[in-house]
Design an enzyme around this catalytic site. Structure first.
Site, PDB file in Angstrom:
ATOM      1  N   HIS A  53       0.848  -1.202   0.000  1.00 32.02           N
ATOM      2  CA  HIS A  53       0.000   0.000   0.000  1.00 32.02           C
ATOM      3  C   HIS A  53       0.880   1.248   0.000  1.00 32.02           C
ATOM      4  CE1 HIS A  53      -3.499   2.533   1.389  1.00 32.02           C
ATOM      5  NE2 HIS A  53      -2.484   3.269   1.823  1.00 32.02           N
ATOM      6  N   GLU A  54       1.840   1.274   0.919  1.00 35.50           N
ATOM      7  CA  GLU A  54       2.720   2.440   1.013  1.00 35.50           C
ATOM      8  C   GLU A  54       3.627   2.561  -0.212  1.00 35.50           C
ATOM      9  OE1 GLU A  54       2.106   4.600   3.119  1.00 35.50           O
ATOM     10  OE2 GLU A  54       0.828   3.446   4.455  1.00 35.50           O
TER      11      GLU A  54
END
Length: 214
Positions: A53-54
């Site tokens: 996600h990051e």
């Protein structure tokens, strides 16, 4: 090439460990044996979901020529740990900060939506793998482990997607909504449907329905 600072790597590792523990507590309660049993499965689901996600945010930021770096939010980690004891996780351990003198709403929206889209894709990948190994899980312990990892991965990633798309404060959803209402509606609807199915029907029943098993 993606570049990471030493402090960024440290922050990612700390956030990964604490958030994994939070989800384990939320799912297993205060039973230490249950927490330790489920933690490895949670770490796989959270590891892929949280880290990728990051990285999604970071990759899109760098695509537009900006420097982006993940920074830990200690208060968010503490709050996540507290909420986990009440059966849910307010997952805000930190964020990827994009450094730019000026950024349009469109670019900001595209950077922001990258993370939740990664979670949606991962949830669907875990679902596909779960379908692939389901029949084998009746006869193979290895398949049971894989299926359990997929169950956790699907539920965690679908939840992370819908949570981050909420138009609250500095969450991704606020920036996506500012950029494009239609895209926000479609994306959060998909994430919400995946999460609702996980919480109501259950992962195994979703698999059985897709496979046409009564």
């Amino acid at each position: 090439m993606i570049k990471f600072t030493s402090s960024e790597v440290r922050d990612l590792i700390i956030a990964f460990i604490v958030i994994s523990l939070c989800f384990a507590i939320a799912n297993a309660g205060r039973n230490m044996n249950a927490i330790l049993t489920i933690l490895p499965y949670i770490m796989v689901g959270v590891g892929t979901g949280f880290i990728l996600h990051e990285l999604g945010h970071k990759l899109v930021s760098m695509k537009y020529g900006y420097w982006a770096e993940f920074k830990l939010w200690p208060q968010g980690l503490i709050f996540a740990l507290i909420t986990s004891f009440f059966g849910f996780v307010f997952a805000a351990p930190g964020a990827v900060y994009t450094y730019a003198n000026h950024m349009t709403d469109e670019i900001n929206g595209k950077i922001s939506i990258a993370g939740p889209v990664v979670n949606i894709i991962l949830a669907l990948i875990f679902l596909a793998i779960g379908i692939a190994v389901y029949r084998s899980a009746f006869t193979s312990q290895t398949a049971v482990i894989i299926f359990t990892v997929c169950l956790v991965g699907y539920s965690v990633n679908s939840f992370l997607a819908v949570f981050n798309l909420l138009p609250i404060g500095n969450l991704d959803g606020s920036k996506v909504l500012t950029w494009n209402v239609g895209i926000w509606i479609v994306t959060i609807a998909i994430a919400a449907a995946l999460t609702a199915a996980s919480m109501t029907i259950g992962f195994e029943n979703i698999v059985r329905i897709i496979m046409g098993i009564a």
